[in-house]
Design an enzyme around this catalytic site. Structure first.
Site, PDB file in Angstrom:
ATOM      1  N   LYS A  53       0.843  -1.198   0.000  1.00 16.10           N
ATOM      2  CA  LYS A  53       0.000   0.000   0.000  1.00 16.10           C
ATOM      3  C   LYS A  53       0.880   1.251   0.000  1.00 16.10           C
ATOM      4  O   LYS A  53       0.650   2.183  -0.761  1.00 16.10           O
ATOM      5  CB  LYS A  53      -0.940  -0.004   1.221  1.00 16.10           C
ATOM      6  CG  LYS A  53      -2.102  -0.964   1.043  1.00 16.10           C
ATOM      7  CD  LYS A  53      -2.882  -1.207   2.324  1.00 16.10           C
ATOM      8  CE  LYS A  53      -3.902  -2.316   2.099  1.00 16.10           C
ATOM      9  NZ  LYS A  53      -4.551  -2.784   3.318  1.00 16.10           N
ATOM     10  N   GLN A  97      -4.869  -1.193   9.404  1.00 13.69           N
ATOM     11  CA  GLN A  97      -4.755  -2.541   8.840  1.00 13.69           C
ATOM     12  C   GLN A  97      -5.403  -3.555   9.790  1.00 13.69           C
ATOM     13  O   GLN A  97      -5.083  -3.600  10.976  1.00 13.69           O
ATOM     14  CB  GLN A  97      -3.266  -2.877   8.614  1.00 13.69           C
ATOM     15  CG  GLN A  97      -3.021  -4.217   7.948  1.00 13.69           C
ATOM     16  CD  GLN A  97      -3.564  -4.283   6.521  1.00 13.69           C
ATOM     17  OE1 GLN A  97      -3.435  -3.347   5.739  1.00 13.69           O
ATOM     18  NE2 GLN A  97      -4.201  -5.406   6.190  1.00 13.69           N
ATOM     19  N   ASP A 120     -11.371   3.210   3.627  1.00 13.64           N
ATOM     20  CA  ASP A 120     -11.712   1.779   3.577  1.00 13.64           C
ATOM     21  C   ASP A 120     -13.232   1.579   3.529  1.00 13.64           C
ATOM     22  O   ASP A 120     -13.711   0.485   3.225  1.00 13.64           O
ATOM     23  CB  ASP A 120     -11.160   1.068   4.820  1.00 13.64           C
ATOM     24  CG  ASP A 120      -9.998   0.147   4.490  1.00 13.64           C
ATOM     25  OD1 ASP A 120      -9.828  -0.187   3.308  1.00 13.64           O
ATOM     26  OD2 ASP A 120      -9.267  -0.232   5.428  1.00 13.64           O
TER      27      ASP A 120
END
Ligand code: NAD
Length: 287
Positions: A53, A97, A120
């Site tokens: 990422k 994460q 997200d």
């Protein structure tokens, strides 16, 4: 034989569009989109995802802020970091994460992220907006799947779609996206009766289960579009390992109209969509 839907190629295209958008935003508003990635602990798979990422964020011209916290980090320390990122004008997107260590409640943590920076799309405000067709950030894996689907079938309205899996990260948002496209959607899960018969009714079949090669050719309607989200590591005959999806690719390719491979399907699209969401967050911040 089914058309192979190439996630790597489409992801490359999305990344190019994002790089272009980043350049334009820098030129028009002197703003560089910034993504903060927070990793708690040392889970090796999470470390690989985070590295990718960070690398891809920087490659398309955005700023990357990488925060690594000790596995024993307290709830208070993590929430305090998120709150500081919420108010940092250089940060347009925040990603924590998952999974988090067991002592941290991921729902509690996600709810602390400012919804306008929740790239997200997991905050309940974005989830609610997605289900009510409002303006939201859409979770990256289902968003990538929708783009893959549209690359082979722009007309989704009226199609029967079956999504196997009801997780907050993949199954549920995937179902919402397909419903928003006016498909007739069924969500199947571990308690669903006669799954093969249900799958055979699907014009669009999305597998997000986590069971290697579970879906066979005789589960699939001839000509159906099959999107395989599953990522499963299996042992190979030589004692090594490889990644396979939830769909038996070789078998199902003989029946389906189009199918995504694993690796090289929804996987690469996930990070590309994260970058697209971060650019969108930065654009919204200046508008
Ligand atoms: P999850 O474990 O949270 O959910 C799995 C779902 O499958 C559950 O809703 C469960 O009810 C259902 N299920 C389990 N066994 C079943 C069965 N026998 N029949 C029908 N349904 C069954 O998993 P998840 O986070 O949604 O991920 C699913 C898969 O997708 C995993 O392999 C994961 O690694 C992969 N994944 C890939 C990406 C990507 O970028 N491509 C992103 C996220 C997840």
């Amino acid at each position: 034989m089914a058309t192979r839907i190439d996630g790597k190629e489409l992801a490359e295209q999305v990344r190019k569009e994002v790089s272009e958008g980043v350049k334009n935003l820098k030129a028009s508003h002197a703003v560089t989109p910034g993504l903060a990635v927070v990793l708690v602990g040392e889970d090796p798979a999470s470390q690989v995802y985070v590295r990718n990422k960070v690398k891809q964020t920087e490659a398309c011209g955005m700023n990357s802020f990488h925060h690594v916290m000790d596995v024993g980090t307290s709830r208070e320390s993590l929430l305090s970091l998120i709150e500081s990122l919420n108010t940092d004008p250089a940060v347009h997107g925040i990603l924590v994460q998952l999974p988090l260590p067991a002592h941290l409640d991921s729902r509690d943590v996600i709810q602390t992220i400012d919804p306008v920076k929740d790239v997200d799309g997991f905050h309940s405000s974005n989830v609610g907006n997605l289900w009510t067709s409002g303006k939201s950030f859409v979770p990256c894996t289902p968003l990538g799947c929708l783009k893959l689907l549209k690359s082979v079938e722009p007309n989704i309205a009226g199609k029967n779609a079956v999504v196997i899996g009801r997780s907050n990260i993949v199954g549920r948002p995937m179902a919402a996206l397909l419903l928003n496209e006016s498909a007739t959607v069924t969500i199947a899960h571990s308690k669903t009766k006669d799954l093969p018969a249900l799958c055979r009714q699907a014009d669009i079949l999305v597998a997000a289960v986590g069971r290697p090669r579970m879906i066979k050719a005789d589960w699939v309607k001839p000509g159906a579009i099959v999107l395989d989200v599953g990522i499963n590591r299996v042992e190979t005959a030589d004692g090594g390992g490889c990644l396979v999806g939830d769909v038996d690719f070789e078998d199902v390719s003989t029946v389906a109209g189009a199918i995504t491979p694993v690796p090289g399907g929804p996987g690469p699209m996930t990070i590309a969509c994260l970058l697209a969401n971060t650019l969108e967050a930065a654009k919204r911040a200046v508008s």
